[in-house]
Design an enzyme around this catalytic site. Structure first.
Site, PDB file in Angstrom:
ATOM      1  CG  HIS A   1      39.198  41.778  42.049  1.00 57.69           C
ATOM      2  ND1 HIS A   1      37.978  42.223  41.627  1.00 57.69           N
ATOM      3  CD2 HIS A   1      39.133  40.431  42.038  1.00 57.69           C
ATOM      4  CE1 HIS A   1      37.195  41.192  41.354  1.00 57.69           C
ATOM      5  NE2 HIS A   1      37.873  40.094  41.599  1.00 57.69           N
TER       6      HIS A   1
ATOM      7  CG  HIS B   1      40.455  38.671  46.517  1.00 58.49           C
ATOM      8  ND1 HIS B   1      39.444  37.825  46.924  1.00 58.49           N
ATOM      9  CD2 HIS B   1      40.738  38.309  45.234  1.00 58.49           C
ATOM     10  CE1 HIS B   1      39.121  36.996  45.945  1.00 58.49           C
ATOM     11  NE2 HIS B   1      39.900  37.273  44.911  1.00 58.49           N
TER      12      HIS B   1
ATOM     13  CG  ASP C   1      38.302  33.558  42.688  1.00 55.72           C
ATOM     14  OD1 ASP C   1      38.744  34.525  43.326  1.00 55.72           O
ATOM     15  OD2 ASP C   1      37.897  33.639  41.511  1.00 55.72           O
TER      16      ASP C   1
ATOM     17  CG  ASP D   1      41.589  37.915  40.969  1.00 49.43           C
ATOM     18  OD1 ASP D   1      41.281  37.582  39.810  1.00 49.43           O
ATOM     19  OD2 ASP D   1      40.819  37.766  41.940  1.00 49.43           O
TER      20      ASP D   1
END
Length: 511
Positions: free
Chosen positions: A218, A222, A368, A259
């Site tokens: 994360h 990403h 995602d 995120d």
């Protein structure tokens, strides 16, 4: 002997040469009148020091010198509002005022509240700064060959085999900034929404900074990968002919921030360690709410939409939150059932704003978790990264004598069995319905890659099982079954990867 340098001030009507703003380090300037008028930019690169351009004020260029040098701001100049440059992480004026270095002018300067910074990442930076721990961020200089290759890659940004890892290297770790800025320009959204270029650039820099680079999965890479996947979905015929410019803007921003400030651990970990975010959001979509509110905070801090009417700003913030909250995989079945019902009844009407927004939510959900649908060389890297985050969280839980979360025990799970379970129970059902909605070459390509990747992981599992049977016949083959059962009953946030930071988050405790 200490030397104080005044910050040079640029008049607003005097442009800053591109060769100055593009430099990332190893530059210093004399105090002569030819400060920004050097005939040969190569002469500048031979000097010691570094520069940074504060996008919050167009009248100043800050110089960081190598050696025992303190920077003193000019009288009446407002202190810099935070580390808004990705390469220069230490604000010397902050050190000057916070740590009480030296002169009368320093002591009279207003003290900056370092703890004003709200994100995990900024708090970590500030705490390291006050503890005297140096930042481990290299100041690489890239030549034209690297930037040229990055531009060539952007010409093919809509292809599904886009290598985000290579692109991140070519942009010196700035893939999220570069990619998002390119897409907004390509769609003409900067001009259409009259976005201020300085505010936009500052917003993107702050977004990238607030992703934790020490998270294996994360992180900003990403986010860039999800943004690129979202762009591929936005180009699909069903969406391209129906979405408005506002839909596209929200889709890109939601992908880039979905995120934001992820701590590297999942929601169950935050709950069982009594983290303050769980109290703030009442144990409901804790991380997703935090990502959304962090994104809104940056929008307001940079004033990116400040020129829009207040009602429009509020609507955009609300719809941005709706998109980000849809990535909560604990609500996967709710969204999937609704999507399947729409497709069964064939009643999706993309001229309806609410239906378009729902499709954007599903597109972001697909983006995602699209890693299993990428070509094997890319998918394998993502699988290893997300599994390492799982295992790092498990290591922290063991260290603090907490119950180890499902899939987070590196002694009981492997990359292969975790990925096969994830594809079976999470990815395949979602992408099968997406292919029903958008039956295109891209959808078939994604399903094809996922089938091949699943077979590849199965082959690797068989090889590992054969080796383990030779070593321990009595225990061979149990890992896959146990992992599949764990996936079936896991809290869904684990699927997208909560894993570990080096330090246990605030509010944690040993049991």
């Amino acid at each position: 002997m200490e030397v104080c340098y005044q910050l040079p001030v640029l008049p607003l009507d005097r442009p800053v040469p591109k060769h100055v703003l593009s430099r990332r380090g190893a530059i210093s300037f004399s105090s002569s009148s030819s400060l920004f008028g050097a005939p040969d930019p190569r002469q500048l690169s031979q000097r010691r020091g570094a520069i940074s351009y504060d996008s919050s004020d167009q009248t100043a260029l800050y110089i960081r010198m190598l050696g025992d040098v303190r920077v003193r701001s000019q009288v009446g100049f407002e202190p810099e509002r935070g580390s808004s440059h990705p390469y220069l992480c230490i604000d010397f004026r902050t050190l000057h005022t916070r740590l009480g270095c030296g002169s009368a002018s320093a002591s009279s300067a207003p003290e900056r509240r370092v703890h004003r910074l709200l994100s995990f990442q900024r708090y970590l930076h500030s705490s390291r700064l006050l503890r005297g721990i140096p930042q481990q961020i290299p100041l690489h200089l890239l030549d034209g060959d690297y930037t040229g290759q990055a531009r060539c890659m952007l010409e093919k940004v809509g292809t599904w085999n886009f290598d985000i890892f290579l692109f991140d290297r070519l942009t010196n770790g700035n893939s999220l900034i570069t990619l998002t800025f390119h897409l907004l320009n390509q769609y003409g959204l900067v001009e259409l929404f009259q976005l201020d270029m300085v505010k936009l650039w500052r917003f993107l820099v702050m977004v990238q900074e607030d992703y934790h680079s020490d998270n294996p999965y994360h992180n900003a890479v990403h986010a860039a990968d999800v943004t690129q996947a979202m762009y591929c979905y936005l180009r699909e015929p069903m969406l391209a002919k129906s979405l408005t410019s506002c839909d596209i803007l929200l889709g890109i921003l939601a992908a880039a921030t979905h995120d934001l400030d992820h701590p590297g651990v999942n929601q169950p970990f935050l709950i069982k360690t009594d983290h303050y975010l769980t109290t703030l959001y009442r144990n409901t979509s804790v991380l997703e709410n935090h990502h959304w509110k962090s994104a809104v905070g940056l929008l307001r801090e940079t004033g990116l939409f400040s020129h829009l009417p207040a009602e429009d700003r509020m609507n955009m913030e609300r719809e941005l939150g709706s998109l980000i909250l849809a990535t909560d995989i604990s609500r996967q079945n709710d969204y999937l059932s609704r999507f399947r019902l729409h497709l069964d009844q064939d009643n999706l009407c993309l001229s309806n704003a609410s239906h378009r927004h729902f499709i954007l939510q599903m597109a972001l959900k697909c983006a995602d978790i699209c890693n299993p649908c990428r070509p094997w060389e890319l998918s394998k890297q993502w699988s290893e990264k997300v599994t390492e985050e799982f295992f790092q969280q498990g290591d922290i839980e063991k260290k603090h004598k907490l119950e180890v979360s499902p899939l987070c025990d590196r002694e009981a799970n492997t990359v292969g069995n975790i990925q096969m379970g994830f594809m079976t129970y999470v990815a395949e059902p979602l992408f099968a319905e997406w292919a029903r909605f958008s039956d295109t070459r891209l959808s078939q390509t994604m399903l094809g890659h996922m089938g091949l990747n699943k077979a590849s992981w199965g082959g690797l599992q068989q090889e590992q099982t054969s080796v383990s049977e030779e070593a321990e016949p009595s225990t061979a083959g149990t890992n896959t079954l146990n992992s599949a059962a764990a996936i079936a009953r896991r809290d869904s946030n684990t699927a997208t990867g909560g894993t570990s930071s080096i330090e246990i988050p605030q509010g944690s405790r040993e049991s």
